[in-house]
Design a protein around this motif. Structure first.
Motif, mmCIF file in Angstrom:
data_model
loop_
_atom_site.group_PDB
_atom_site.id
_atom_site.type_symbol
_atom_site.label_atom_id
_atom_site.label_comp_id
_atom_site.label_asym_id
_atom_site.label_seq_id
_atom_site.Cartn_x
_atom_site.Cartn_y
_atom_site.Cartn_z
ATOM 1 N N GLY A 159 -39.317 10.000 1.531
ATOM 2 C CA GLY A 159 -39.094 9.845 0.105
ATOM 3 C C GLY A 159 -39.283 11.149 -0.631
ATOM 4 O O GLY A 159 -39.547 12.207 -0.048
ATOM 5 N N VAL A 160 -39.172 11.054 -1.963
ATOM 6 C CA VAL A 160 -39.228 12.255 -2.783
ATOM 7 C C VAL A 160 -40.613 12.914 -2.748
ATOM 8 O O VAL A 160 -40.734 14.121 -2.955
ATOM 9 C CB VAL A 160 -38.813 11.919 -4.235
ATOM 10 C CG1 VAL A 160 -39.918 11.168 -4.968
ATOM 11 C CG2 VAL A 160 -38.419 13.167 -5.001
ATOM 12 N N ILE A 161 -41.654 12.141 -2.440
ATOM 13 C CA ILE A 161 -42.998 12.735 -2.389
ATOM 14 C C ILE A 161 -43.100 13.733 -1.246
ATOM 15 O O ILE A 161 -43.481 14.892 -1.435
ATOM 16 C CB ILE A 161 -44.078 11.646 -2.277
ATOM 17 C CG1 ILE A 161 -44.123 10.809 -3.552
ATOM 18 C CG2 ILE A 161 -45.443 12.277 -2.013
ATOM 19 C CD1 ILE A 161 -45.112 9.660 -3.495
ATOM 20 N N LYS A 162 -42.738 13.302 -0.036
ATOM 21 C CA LYS A 162 -42.873 14.207 1.107
ATOM 22 C C LYS A 162 -41.795 15.285 1.124
ATOM 23 O O LYS A 162 -42.028 16.390 1.619
ATOM 24 C CB LYS A 162 -42.863 13.409 2.411
ATOM 25 C CG LYS A 162 -44.163 12.651 2.642
ATOM 26 C CD LYS A 162 -44.201 11.947 3.980
ATOM 27 C CE LYS A 162 -45.550 11.250 4.180
ATOM 28 N NZ LYS A 162 -45.609 10.466 5.438
ATOM 29 N N ARG A 193 -32.987 2.606 -2.018
ATOM 30 C CA ARG A 193 -33.450 3.053 -0.703
ATOM 31 C C ARG A 193 -34.874 2.558 -0.456
ATOM 32 O O ARG A 193 -35.579 2.163 -1.375
ATOM 33 C CB ARG A 193 -33.412 4.586 -0.619
ATOM 34 C CG ARG A 193 -32.049 5.170 -0.834
ATOM 35 C CD ARG A 193 -32.075 6.687 -0.965
ATOM 36 N NE ARG A 193 -32.427 7.334 0.290
ATOM 37 C CZ ARG A 193 -33.565 7.966 0.512
ATOM 38 N NH1 ARG A 193 -34.493 8.001 -0.429
ATOM 39 N NH2 ARG A 193 -33.807 8.534 1.675
ATOM 40 N N ASP A 194 -35.284 2.612 0.812
ATOM 41 C CA ASP A 194 -36.629 2.167 1.171
ATOM 42 C C ASP A 194 -37.701 3.094 0.602
ATOM 43 O O ASP A 194 -38.810 2.660 0.311
ATOM 44 C CB ASP A 194 -36.779 2.090 2.691
ATOM 45 C CG ASP A 194 -35.957 0.968 3.302
ATOM 46 O OD1 ASP A 194 -35.647 0.008 2.570
ATOM 47 O OD2 ASP A 194 -35.614 1.072 4.490
ATOM 48 N N HIS A 195 -37.371 4.367 0.478
ATOM 49 C CA HIS A 195 -38.352 5.358 0.051
ATOM 50 C C HIS A 195 -38.308 5.561 -1.467
ATOM 51 O O HIS A 195 -37.282 5.350 -2.107
ATOM 52 C CB HIS A 195 -38.094 6.699 0.743
ATOM 53 C CG HIS A 195 -38.145 6.617 2.240
ATOM 54 N ND1 HIS A 195 -39.310 6.382 2.922
ATOM 55 C CD2 HIS A 195 -37.175 6.748 3.171
ATOM 56 C CE1 HIS A 195 -39.053 6.371 4.225
ATOM 57 N NE2 HIS A 195 -37.775 6.587 4.397
ATOM 58 N N GLU A 196 -39.450 5.975 -2.007
ATOM 59 C CA GLU A 196 -39.523 6.235 -3.450
ATOM 60 C C GLU A 196 -38.623 7.413 -3.830
ATOM 61 O O GLU A 196 -38.440 8.342 -3.042
ATOM 62 C CB GLU A 196 -40.977 6.513 -3.860
ATOM 63 C CG GLU A 196 -41.490 7.914 -3.601
ATOM 64 C CD GLU A 196 -41.756 8.223 -2.142
ATOM 65 O OE1 GLU A 196 -41.796 9.420 -1.774
ATOM 66 O OE2 GLU A 196 -41.926 7.273 -1.358
ATOM 67 N N ASP A 197 -38.059 7.346 -5.048
ATOM 68 C CA ASP A 197 -37.213 8.431 -5.520
ATOM 69 C C ASP A 197 -37.711 9.047 -6.819
ATOM 70 O O ASP A 197 -37.100 9.975 -7.338
ATOM 71 C CB ASP A 197 -35.758 7.976 -5.685
ATOM 72 C CG ASP A 197 -35.640 6.617 -6.342
ATOM 73 O OD1 ASP A 197 -36.408 6.344 -7.264
ATOM 74 O OD2 ASP A 197 -34.793 5.813 -5.903
ATOM 75 N N MET A 198 -38.828 8.524 -7.341
ATOM 76 C CA MET A 198 -39.460 9.109 -8.527
ATOM 77 C C MET A 198 -40.976 9.045 -8.364
ATOM 78 O O MET A 198 -41.496 8.074 -7.815
ATOM 79 C CB MET A 198 -39.078 8.352 -9.799
ATOM 80 C CG MET A 198 -37.603 8.202 -10.062
ATOM 81 S SD MET A 198 -37.252 7.429 -11.668
ATOM 82 C CE MET A 198 -37.389 8.867 -12.741
ATOM 83 N N VAL A 199 -41.655 10.055 -8.843
ATOM 84 C CA VAL A 199 -43.118 10.027 -8.841
ATOM 85 C C VAL A 199 -43.644 10.879 -9.994
ATOM 86 O O VAL A 199 -43.077 11.925 -10.319
ATOM 87 C CB VAL A 199 -43.708 10.537 -7.503
ATOM 88 C CG1 VAL A 199 -43.321 11.986 -7.234
ATOM 89 C CG2 VAL A 199 -45.225 10.380 -7.485
ATOM 90 N N ILE A 200 -44.686 10.376 -10.619
ATOM 91 C CA ILE A 200 -45.506 11.173 -11.532
ATOM 92 C C ILE A 200 -46.921 11.106 -10.992
ATOM 93 O O ILE A 200 -47.458 10.015 -10.771
ATOM 94 C CB ILE A 200 -45.450 10.648 -12.970
ATOM 95 C CG1 ILE A 200 -44.044 10.827 -13.545
ATOM 96 C CG2 ILE A 200 -46.475 11.371 -13.852
ATOM 97 C CD1 ILE A 200 -43.879 10.316 -14.946
ATOM 98 N N ILE A 312 -52.301 14.481 1.315
ATOM 99 C CA ILE A 312 -52.260 14.267 -0.137
ATOM 100 C C ILE A 312 -51.012 13.482 -0.516
ATOM 101 O O ILE A 312 -51.047 12.586 -1.378
ATOM 102 C CB ILE A 312 -52.309 15.612 -0.890
ATOM 103 C CG1 ILE A 312 -53.611 16.361 -0.591
ATOM 104 C CG2 ILE A 312 -52.145 15.388 -2.388
ATOM 105 C CD1 ILE A 312 -54.860 15.617 -0.981
ATOM 106 N N ALA A 313 -49.882 13.790 0.118
ATOM 107 C CA ALA A 313 -48.635 13.077 -0.159
ATOM 108 C C ALA A 313 -48.771 11.593 0.179
ATOM 109 O O ALA A 313 -48.279 10.732 -0.565
ATOM 110 C CB ALA A 313 -47.485 13.703 0.625
#
Length: 325
Positions: A159-162, A193-200, A312-313
């Motif tokens: 996802g966007v985090i990693k 998608r299965d993985h996140e695409d936004m994070v704050i 951390i991710a």
């Protein structure tokens, strides 16, 4: 005698690594491994080999691992067994457990392992780090990053985090020379998608600096900004253009006795520094080549640091999924 180097994985980053290695002083670029049917027979006039053992039999001092993240541990195991140093694209592994295992493999074999957190080699952040060490902005109060843009079709396994926020995790700790001691996040899944695409995400570092990260794949423009606020002013780094701007606190004369307990911050001089804009990927490769030659990981992103980023991710992703009002 030149070091013999190769690349495993011929995606977007694998092609860039091949280009840089082919022209890197002191290195003989030998070839690439990629089993996909769609890859060309050669890259930079060097062979693309589809069998891993055949590829490793060509003989290497070090290799760049640019395959999908899910394959990093298995490939690293094969390299460690052959005594081959490795620069591994970020994230270093799919999970923190795999990252720990990978790190142990290289430590046991006495090999140099690095992680491709390329933002560390961006001229704007390199200059910011040096100026912070010189005391330009004093104590660091806050680091805020924004890393946004359209969805990249090349990413499928994380996802966007990693994929993206990992850059911000690493550069924040590195610029501040502090460790994360806490992190909280909110994530969203908007693209199906299965993985996140936004994070704050927000975090606290080991000497009290607070950090915030806004990262997504859903913004129709590209942004890569780091704002470092300190007691004497702020530094703003744009890693797309490799620009670094310094905003100095204004100097004010306080004549009101009742307000003397708080000295307000005002706008002062603004300076955009002239920088030597070397390509970050070239700088990263030069640092890794030198680390292999010296047998010393100083100057590169170590496997330990890369493993910490994955940890951390994972905390960000878990906190983002579990949050409920």
């Amino acid at each position: 005698m030149a070091l013999r180097a190769g690349v495993l994985g011929l995606g977007v980053m694998g092609r860039h690594h091949s280009r840089v290695l082919n022209g890197l002083e002191g290195v003989d670029f030998v070839g690439v491994y990629d089993p996909a049917d769609s890859v060309p027979a050669t890259i930079e006039r060097k062979p693309v080999v589809k069998d891993l053992h055949e590829f490793l039999d060509m003989g290497f001092d070090y290799c760049v691992v640019a395959a999908p993240t899910v394959y990093h541990l298995d490939i690293a195991r094969s390299l460690a067994e052959r005594g081959i140093h490795a620069l591994i694209e970020k994230p270093v592994a799919s999970t923190s457990d795999e990252a720990t295992e990978l790190r142990a493999l290289f430590a046991a074999a006495g090999l140099i392992g690095g992680v491709g957190h390329i933002e560390r080699y961006n001229p704007a952040l390199q200059s910011a780090r040096a100026r912070i060490e010189d005391g330009l902005i004093g104590e660091i109060y806050q680091i805020a990053t924004r890393r946004q843009g359209p969805f990249p079709g090349r990413i499928a396994d994380v996802g966007v985090i990693k994929d993206l926020a990992s850059h911000d995790i690493d550069l924040t700790a590195w610029v501040a020379q502090q460790e994360y001691v806490s992190v909280n996040a909110r994530t969203a899944h908007r693209s199906g998608r299965d993985h996140e695409d936004m994070v704050i995400a927000i975090g606290t570092l080991s000497r009290g600096t607070i950090a915030s990260h806004t990262v997504n794949w859903l913004t129709p423009f590209k942004e890569r900004t780091t704002i470092i606020t300190g007691e004497k002013g702020a530094l703003v780094a744009d890693t797309l253009t490799a620009d670094l701007t310094h905003y100095q606190n204004g100097v004010i004369e306080n004549t009101w006795e009742q307000a003397s307990t708080f000295r307000g911050v005002t706008e002062g001089d603004m300076t955009r520094f002239a920088l030597n804009r070397k390509e970050p990927l070239l700088a990263e490769h030069e640092a890794f080549r030198d680390a292999v030659l010296a047998g010393d990981p100083q100057g590169i992103v170590t496997l330990e640091e890369g493993s910490r980023v994955v940890e951390i991710a994972e905390r960000m992703a878990l906190d983002g999924m579990n949050y409920k009002l």
